[in-house]
Enzyme design. Structure first.
Site, mmCIF file in Angstrom:
data_model
loop_
_atom_site.group_PDB
_atom_site.id
_atom_site.type_symbol
_atom_site.label_atom_id
_atom_site.label_comp_id
_atom_site.label_asym_id
_atom_site.label_seq_id
_atom_site.Cartn_x
_atom_site.Cartn_y
_atom_site.Cartn_z
ATOM 1 N N CYS A 165 -19.595 -32.160 -4.542
ATOM 2 C CA CYS A 165 -19.348 -33.398 -3.806
ATOM 3 C C CYS A 165 -20.541 -33.876 -2.997
ATOM 4 O O CYS A 165 -20.465 -34.912 -2.333
ATOM 5 C CB CYS A 165 -18.127 -33.221 -2.905
ATOM 6 N N HIS A 305 -17.973 -37.005 5.960
ATOM 7 C CA HIS A 305 -17.468 -36.512 4.676
ATOM 8 C C HIS A 305 -15.946 -36.637 4.691
ATOM 9 O O HIS A 305 -15.357 -37.087 3.711
ATOM 10 C CB HIS A 305 -17.912 -35.063 4.467
ATOM 11 N N GLU A 316 -16.359 -30.208 10.180
ATOM 12 C CA GLU A 316 -17.289 -31.331 10.322
ATOM 13 C C GLU A 316 -17.289 -31.852 11.757
ATOM 14 O O GLU A 316 -18.345 -32.177 12.303
ATOM 15 C CB GLU A 316 -16.948 -32.455 9.355
ATOM 16 N N LYS A 337 -12.972 -42.295 2.860
ATOM 17 C CA LYS A 337 -12.126 -41.620 1.879
ATOM 18 C C LYS A 337 -10.640 -41.853 2.172
ATOM 19 O O LYS A 337 -9.803 -41.644 1.297
ATOM 20 C CB LYS A 337 -12.422 -40.119 1.860
ATOM 21 N N HIS A 342 -11.354 -39.486 -2.720
ATOM 22 C CA HIS A 342 -12.586 -38.697 -2.776
ATOM 23 C C HIS A 342 -13.203 -38.814 -4.164
ATOM 24 O O HIS A 342 -12.650 -38.296 -5.135
ATOM 25 C CB HIS A 342 -12.260 -37.240 -2.448
ATOM 26 N N PHE A 401 -18.433 -28.016 -2.767
ATOM 27 C CA PHE A 401 -18.076 -26.646 -3.123
ATOM 28 C C PHE A 401 -19.357 -25.859 -3.417
ATOM 29 O O PHE A 401 -20.297 -26.379 -4.017
ATOM 30 C CB PHE A 401 -17.195 -26.629 -4.371
#
Length: 414
Positions: A165, A305, A316, A337, A342, A401
């Site tokens: 991502c 994010h 975050e 998002k 996403h 990831f």
């Protein structure tokens, strides 16, 4: 000062719009692009919702014969790149020497997943000799960059970032570095994803990453809200044209913003979970600030994010507080998002557009569906309504990831 890199073209196809201005209008209005999955029958799955691109017709950009040879991911990035190049006013003929100083960087987490699934299904059901001879070119993530290079005569650096991502944020940052070091004058950069198929939805569902608020899709993606239960899968692409500043000025280009900071780090912790406390994310943000040579207090907006998962949103938030200290509480932080879902590897490029447009128009988009504050997420998330703001400098975060962390910083053109 060395070579500076500016943004002269923007393009996108995503769940809120099939061009930049329709997307931006929908984002500022706080509209959700999430609904029941239309691409296939998801009724037997844990998650039956996604943010899909409505009414996308690749033949607006690509001849029918060619479009049928491409994965949906490739089609999205082609469309976004076409828009960005048109916006920039850059066009090369096949034999133009300047075309050798122009390249493409794409980012994608999983590439042609729909084609991959279809190819395996064909082999299992009909035999290996029925697999398409184009199967591999439809699957590989880098092909989107190759296709744009072929179609638009871009013969310079051409590559692909595959960092989950964080991929398209890496692509933009890497493209800027290519220009800074003098290897190109123009780069089309960004990324995309077309993951809405049975295999990808099943995989993320089994990892317990997706929201299962299936009976209320428009409110399913709720970053930083206490009752968030996972992210909503999205699809689409975004692209920017990056250009060496003097090159842009000499041809009279419209400069949307300047990219001034690029930071990376690795969590080195877990294959899917972020490092508790957000230390890796904080280092990426600080590295971007150091690259831009600006103090943290000069950042006017952060596009988070903000995936709407329990772990990401807490870490975050902690990372932002680590880097910005008390200033963290006065900086608007929003997650688009909440509206687009996403886009996985395409998220960073789309959210870079958000930062650039926030700088351009002096307004920041909301985090919709923010209803119940989480005590561990206590920043200003611009809840539910867009807000006017004097945005001169904006940061976007992308985390993937494997522990890949990327932060980009954009500033108003001087």
């Amino acid at each position: 000062m060395g070579r500076r890199v500016v943004v002269t073209g923007l393009g996108t196809v995503n769940p809120l719009g099939r061009d930049v201005e329709s997307f931006w209008a929908a984002a500022l209005a706080g509209r959700s692009g999430v609904g029941q999955i239309r691409a296939f029958d998801a009724s037997g799955m844990r998650a039956t919702i996604a943010a899909e691109v409505p009414d996308f017709d690749p033949e607006e950009y690509i001849e029918r014969k060619e479009a049928r040879r491409l994965d949906r991911y490739d089609q999205f990035f082609w469309a976004a790149s076409h828009q960005a190049l048109a916006d920039s006013g850059i066009r090369y003929e096949e034999d133009d020497p300047a075309a050798h100083r122009a390249g493409v960087m794409v980012g994608s987490g999983i590439g042609g997943m729909i084609s991959f699934q279809e190819g395996v299904d064909t082999m299992r059901q009909r035999g290996s000799d029925r697999v398409s001879p184009l199967a591999i070119t439809q699957i590989i993530s880098n092909m989107a960059a190759g296709l744009v290079s072929i179609r638009y005569h871009l013969y310079g650096p051409n590559s692909c970032a595959v960092t989950a991502c964080a991929a398209s944020a890496n692509a933009i940052g890497d493209a800027a570095e290519i220009i800074k070091r003098g290897a190109a004058d123009v780069m089309v950069a960004g990324g995309g994803e077309a993951p809405v198929c049975e295999f990808a939805v099943a995989g993320f569902s089994q990892a317990r990453a997706l929201s299962t608020r299936n009976d209320d899709p428009e409110h399913a993606s709720r970053p930083f809200d206490l009752h968030r239960d996972g992210f909503v899968m999205g699809e689409g692409a975004a692209a920017v044209v990056l250009e060496e500043r003097q090159h842009a000025l000499q041809r009279g280009a419209t400069i949307h913003a300047e990219i001034v900071g690029y930071g990376m780090s690795a969590d080195g912790y877990h294959i899917t979970l972020p490092r508790p406390g957000g230390g890796g994310a904080a280092r990426a943000m600080q590295n971007a600030l150091d690259d831009a040579a600006i103090p943290a207090g000069t950042v006017d907006y952060i596009n988070a994010h903000g995936t709407s998962t329990q772990a990401n949103d807490v870490t975050e938030t902690a990372a932002i507080k680590t880097v910005f200290g008390e200033d963290a509480y006065s900086i608007p932080v929003s997650s688009t998002k909440s509206m687009t879902g996403h886009l996985l590897g395409g998220a960073g490029a789309l959210e870079s557009l958000v930062c650039i447009l926030a700088i351009r128009d002096g307004i920041v988009p909301p985090t919709i569906n923010y209803e119940t504050p989480d005590p561990e997420c206590d920043l200003d998330y611009v809840p539910n309504q867009a807000r006017k703001a004097d945005v001169k400098t904006a940061m976007t975060n992308s985390f993937g990831f494997g522990g890949h962390n990327v932060s980009l910083i954009f500033a108003a053109a001087d």
